[in-house]
Structure formats: structure tokens, C-alpha cells
Design an enzyme around this catalytic site. Structure first.
Site: not given
Ligand code: HMG
Ligand code: NDP
Length: 431
Positions: A89, A273, A289, A387
Site C-alpha cells: 500500500e 487497520k 506469522d 495518500h
Molecule cells: C503521506 C504523507 C506522509 C505525506 O505527507 P507530506 O506532508 O506530503 O510529507 P512531506 O513531503 O512534508 O515529507 C515529510 C516526511 O514524510 C516522509 N515522506 C513523505 N513523502 C515521502 C515519500 N514519498 N517517500 C518517503 N518518505 C516520505 C519523509 O520522512 C519526509 O521527511 P523528509 O525525509 O523529506 O525530511 C502524509 O500525508 C501522511 O502521513 N498521510 C497519512 C497516510 C496514511 O496514513 N497512510 C496509510 C494508508 S491509509 C489507511 O489505510 C489507514 C487509515 C487512514 O484508514 C486509518 C484510519 O482511518 O485511521
Molecule cells: N496458531 C498459531 O499461531 C500457530 C502458529 N504456528 C506457526 O509456527 C511457527 C513457528 O513457531 P515457533 O514455535 O516459534 O518455531 P520453532 O518451532 O522453530 O521454535 C523455535 C525453535 O528454536 C529453538 N531455539 C533456539 N534458540 C531459541 C531461543 N533463544 N528461544 C526460543 N527457542 C529457541 C527452540 O528449541 P527447542 O524446540 O528445543 O525449544 C525451537 O526449536 C510460527 O511462526 C507460526 O507460523 C504453528 C501452529 C499454530
């Protein structure tokens, strides 16, 4: 919060937006001390070899790519982060970077996280005395905890393991009374699904014996309410002042927008969202995940019985705006695709996080930033201006623009305020 690299990072990468992808990667590589191998991986050139993809899921026929970007300007607990985001997006990454830039001038984000404790449920049915079963199970906590920990010595050796149990009793019309035993397991740096599911399946026969029933479901809960991560930010009115609005008016508008999300599920769904616009791209980029995160987030938002906002926005005593977020954030550094996908591994090195809890904190900070951007835009110029200006680039490309034409056509249709393929084609024809 510690990072792996020795040199402090600077996330304020000015002009990043005006570079081409290769130039941005060069700037990022220099900023984080990226290895040549990671540099190649992050360009996306066959980053997921087919044999690896074919080992990840079933019936593989190919691969599907999405843009990988980096959000700049983030300061979290006085440390700078450059945050990989995978999302389709437009405006999401710009919005996160913009709010991080504003927050940076106000001290940045501050975060914390619970111990990484996951729940697994063992459902027991066919009970004569559900309350008796509950008491017997609670009385056997030490035995059941030891059985769980004997199942996973690696986790225990890392300081994790089962730390307790809960027993919930339900009366159901369909199948009568049931008890549900929860094991609470510190899973350290794993998401933990496999660890807790294995423990639940291991102790289930013993649970059935103690309870006097038989077990059905043995599975983790995605409502990871013992694994919360939280972030907050405090913004001055001056920091929120725009060319056309005083910061105090912006704050009023943001709080009024939040107030609606707090009481109205229709608004809360969209508000959240917006939060997940920040959370999911980090979850995907790090090979985690996102379905599990989404399930936990929305179950948590509905925990009071009414679906509500994941964030809060309040005016502080000194007139500043305080934003907070708190939500389940069950992310891993060591399991699943996090371990197998080369780009996820590289993304974690760009992030420089060293624990799952640190990753969780960074992720919710991005969620809060995203929510802040949306509310700020909605409270000022509206969402479409920013946007659609960025969406215009997609439209220009769809209309057939290439290279420098894309920016020229996008700028023209955004300025016209008519962002459509037809309008883009007309502009392109005149170039
Ligand atoms: C879109 C902006 C940022 C523009 O805003 P602007 O005022 O045109 O930005 P600007 O040109 O003044 O730039 C300000 C800063 O924004 C960043 N920036 C700005 N443009 C860029 C670009 N092209 N590429 C990379 N970075 C960018 C960048 O950090 C920049 O600083 P700089 O680095 O230039 O000093 C602003 O209008 C904004 O934040 N809008 C909100 C947009 C948003 O929320 N999008 C999410 C999707 S909409 C949605 O799905 C969620 C929603 C809205 O439904 C949730 C809800 O309802 O609550
Ligand atoms: N409902 C859900 O959300 C479900 C999700 N999943 C999926 O399973 C995926 C894998 O999950 P996850 O169980 O984390 O993966 P893993 O089974 O790969 O578990 C992590 C492994 O890393 C080892 N390990 C090594 N270092 C560490 C550490 N510092 N801390 C913890 N473990 C360590 C563990 O050893 P040891 O095994 O000996 O502990 C373990 O085997 C998830 O990303 C998800 O997509 C699966 C089922 C249901």
C-alpha cells in the site's frame, strides 16, 4: 535494548525518498554496517531459491514478490532504528517515517514489553465434577509444570519454560461442562507455537486422568495477553503545527478522532487497520506469522466485550499530546520462516534487535506511528491528499509511464486532483 552492531546508528537518512532503490540500499548499508551478502539478499534477486520455497509450504508452483522498504527516523528508547517493512500500500512507509521524524524531535518513542509468555489450552470434556476437576488440576500444578519442562530442556536452559497454569471452567449447552487448562510458558525468542503445542500434547493424558474426563483441543492461544508490548510518545503542539493548522487544533482533532474509535466499532475497525498498517509490514519483513498477530490484536481489542481502539490519545497536563499502544505481540527471532527466509534474517540484522521482546517493542512503536499519521492526516488535510499523491505513482505506471515519466505524470494528476488511469494517459500523451 541492545543492537548487534557496535557503531551507533543514525536513522535520520535525509533525502532517502529521492534516491533510486539501489542508492537507498547503499545508504542503508552504510548506516547499519551491512554485509555484502545481506546487500545481495535485500536486492531481492532470487532471494528465496525454489528448493527453499518448496520446503516451506505445500504444492509450491512459484514465488510472489512484494516491495521491501525501510522506515527511517525512528528513535526508540533513545536508540535509532531503521525498520524494514514489506507492504503493497502506498503512503504507509512515508507516513511511518514522517511521524517518526516528528516524534524524533519530541524525544522519540518509549517502549516496554512483558516476558515472552505464551498460553496453550488443553480442553477437557466428559466431566462429572468440573469444579472438582479444576481444583484437582490446580493442585497438580507442580507435577504438570515439571512434565512440560521435561519436554523442552533447550527452552529451560535458555531461561524459559512453563511458569504456571490456569484452569477455566465453562458450562456449554452443546456438550455440557468443560474445563480448559492453560499452561503459561516463557518461550524466550521463539514465537513459541511449536514449543507450547508440544508441551500441551505431552501432558494431555495426565490432565485427563487428574480431571476425570477426556481431552480434545491441545493448542496455543493467539490471544497472547501475557506477552504484551507497549509504546508511548509525547508530542508538543509546536511539533504538530502544519502550514494551515495550529498544533493545538491538530491535537483537538486527533483526540476527537480517537474518541470515536474508542466507542464505535465501525470506526475502531478502520482505526486499528491503520495500526496494523504499521505492525504487519514489520511482521512480514521479519518472517513472522502475521495471521497470529492479527488474531491476537483484534481479540485483545475486543477483550472488554466491545471492540475498541488499540491505542489511546490524550492531552497531557502541559498541553502536549500523549499517544499509547499496548497489544499482544508474539514475534520470534528463531523459528518458522524467520529462520529459513534469507531476507527475514537480513531484515533482522538491519533492525539490529537481539531479543524477541525488542522486536516486539519496535513493531508496536511502528503501529503507534502509523496510527498517529492517520489521525493527524484525518484531523488536518484529510487522508486523500497524501495518500493519493503517492498512489498517483502506481496509477502513472498503470497508464504506461516509465522512468522519469512516472514522477511527472504522478505530479500532474495529483495536482489536478484527478488520480485516474485515464487522466494519467492524457497527461502521458502530452509529455
Ligand atoms: C503521506 C504523507 C506522509 C505525506 O505527507 P507530506 O506532508 O506530503 O510529507 P512531506 O513531503 O512534508 O515529507 C515529510 C516526511 O514524510 C516522509 N515522506 C513523505 N513523502 C515521502 C515519500 N514519498 N517517500 C518517503 N518518505 C516520505 C519523509 O520522512 C519526509 O521527511 P523528509 O525525509 O523529506 O525530511 C502524509 O500525508 C501522511 O502521513 N498521510 C497519512 C497516510 C496514511 O496514513 N497512510 C496509510 C494508508 S491509509 C489507511 O489505510 C489507514 C487509515 C487512514 O484508514 C486509518 C484510519 O482511518 O485511521
Ligand atoms: N496458531 C498459531 O499461531 C500457530 C502458529 N504456528 C506457526 O509456527 C511457527 C513457528 O513457531 P515457533 O514455535 O516459534 O518455531 P520453532 O518451532 O522453530 O521454535 C523455535 C525453535 O528454536 C529453538 N531455539 C533456539 N534458540 C531459541 C531461543 N533463544 N528461544 C526460543 N527457542 C529457541 C527452540 O528449541 P527447542 O524446540 O528445543 O525449544 C525451537 O526449536 C510460527 O511462526 C507460526 O507460523 C504453528 C501452529 C499454530
Amino acid at each position: 535494548m541492545t543492537t548487534e552492531t557496535t557503531t551507533p546508528r543514525n536513522s535520520r537518512l535525509e533525502n532517502l525518498r529521492n534516491l533510486e532503490p539501489a542508492g537507498r540500499l547503499d545508504v542503508l548499508a552504510a548506516a547499519v554496517g551491512m554485509s555484502d551478502e545481506d546487500r545481495v539478499t535485500l536486492t531481492g534477486a532470487d532471494v528465496l531459491p525454489m528448493p527453499l520455497a518448496n520446503g516451506m509450504i505445500e504444492n509450491v508452483i512459484g514465488k510472489f514478490e512484494l516491495p521491501l522498504a525501510v522506515a527511517s527516523n525512528f528513535t526508540i528508547n533513545d536508540k535509532d532504528y531503521l525498520i524494514p517493512m514489506v507492504v503493497e500500500e502506498p503512503s504507509v512507509v512515508a507516513a511511518a517515517s514522517y511521524m517518526a521524524k516528528i516524534a524524533r524531535g519530541c524525544g522519540g518513542f518509549r517502549t516496554s514489553a512483558d516476558r515472552p509468555v505464551m498460553r496453550a489450552q488443553i480442553q477437557v470434556v466428559g466431566l462429572a465434577d468440573p469444579s472438582g476437576a479444576r481444583h484437582r488440576l490446580l493442585g497438580a500444578e507442580a507435577e504438570l509444570r515439571e512434565m512440560c519442562n521435561a519436554r523442552d530442556e533447550v527452552l529451560v536452559s535458555l531461561g524459559g519454560g512453563c511458569i504456571g497454569i490456569e484452569v477455566h471452567v465453562f458450562e456449554t449447552s452443546a456438550v455440557g461442562p468443560m474445563a480448559v487448562l492453560h499452561i503459561l510458558v516463557d518461550v524466550r525468542d521463539a514465537m513459541g507455537a511449536n514449543a507450547v503445542n508440544s508441551m500441551a500434547e505431552t501432558i494431555a493424558p495426565r490432565v485427563a486422568e487428574i480431571a476425570g474426563g477426556h481431552t480434545r483441543l491441545r493448542i496455543l492461544s493467539n490471544l497472547a495477553d501475557h506477552r504484551l508490548a507497549r509504546a508511548h510518545v509525547t508530542l508538543t503542539p509546536e511539533a504538530l503545527t502544519t502550514k494551515t493548522m495550529d498544533g493545538n487544533d491538530v491535537i483537538d482533532g486527533m483526540i476527537e478522532a480517537y474518541a470515536l474509535a474508542q466507542i464505535d466499532p465501525y470506526r475502531a475497525a478502520t482505526h486499528n487497520k491503520g495500526v496494523m498498517n504499521g505492525v504487519d509490514p514489520v511482521v512480514v519483513a521479519t518472517g513472522n506469522d502475521w495471521r497470529a498477530i492479527e488474531a491476537g490484536a483484534h481479540a485483545w481489542a475486543a477483550r472488554s466485550g466491545q471492540y475498541t481502539s488499540l491505542t489511546t490519545w490524550e492531552r497531557g497536563a502541559n498541553g502536549s499530546l500523549t499517544g499509547t499502544i499496548e497489544m499482544p505481540m508474539a514475534l520470534g527471532l528463531v523459528g518458522g520462516a524467520t529462520k529459513t527466509h534469507p531476507a527475514a534474517q537480513a531484515a533482522l540484522r538491519v533492525l539490529g534487535v537481539s531479543t524477541a521482546q525488542e522486536l516486539a517493542q519496535v513493531t508496536v512503536a511502528v503501529g503507534l506511528a502509523q496510527n498517529m499519521a492517520a489521525l493527524r492526516a484525518l484531523a488536518t488535510e484529510g487522508i486523500q491528499k497524501g495518500h493519493m499523491a503517492l498512489h498517483a505513482r502506481n496509477i502513472a505506471i498503470l497508464a504506461g509511464a516509465t522512468g522519469a515519466e512516472v514522477e511527472a505524470v504522478a505530479k500532474a494528476i495529483a495536482t489536478q486532483g484527478h488520480v485516474s488511469v485515464q487522466a494519467a494517459k492524457e497527461v502521458l500523451a502530452k509529455l
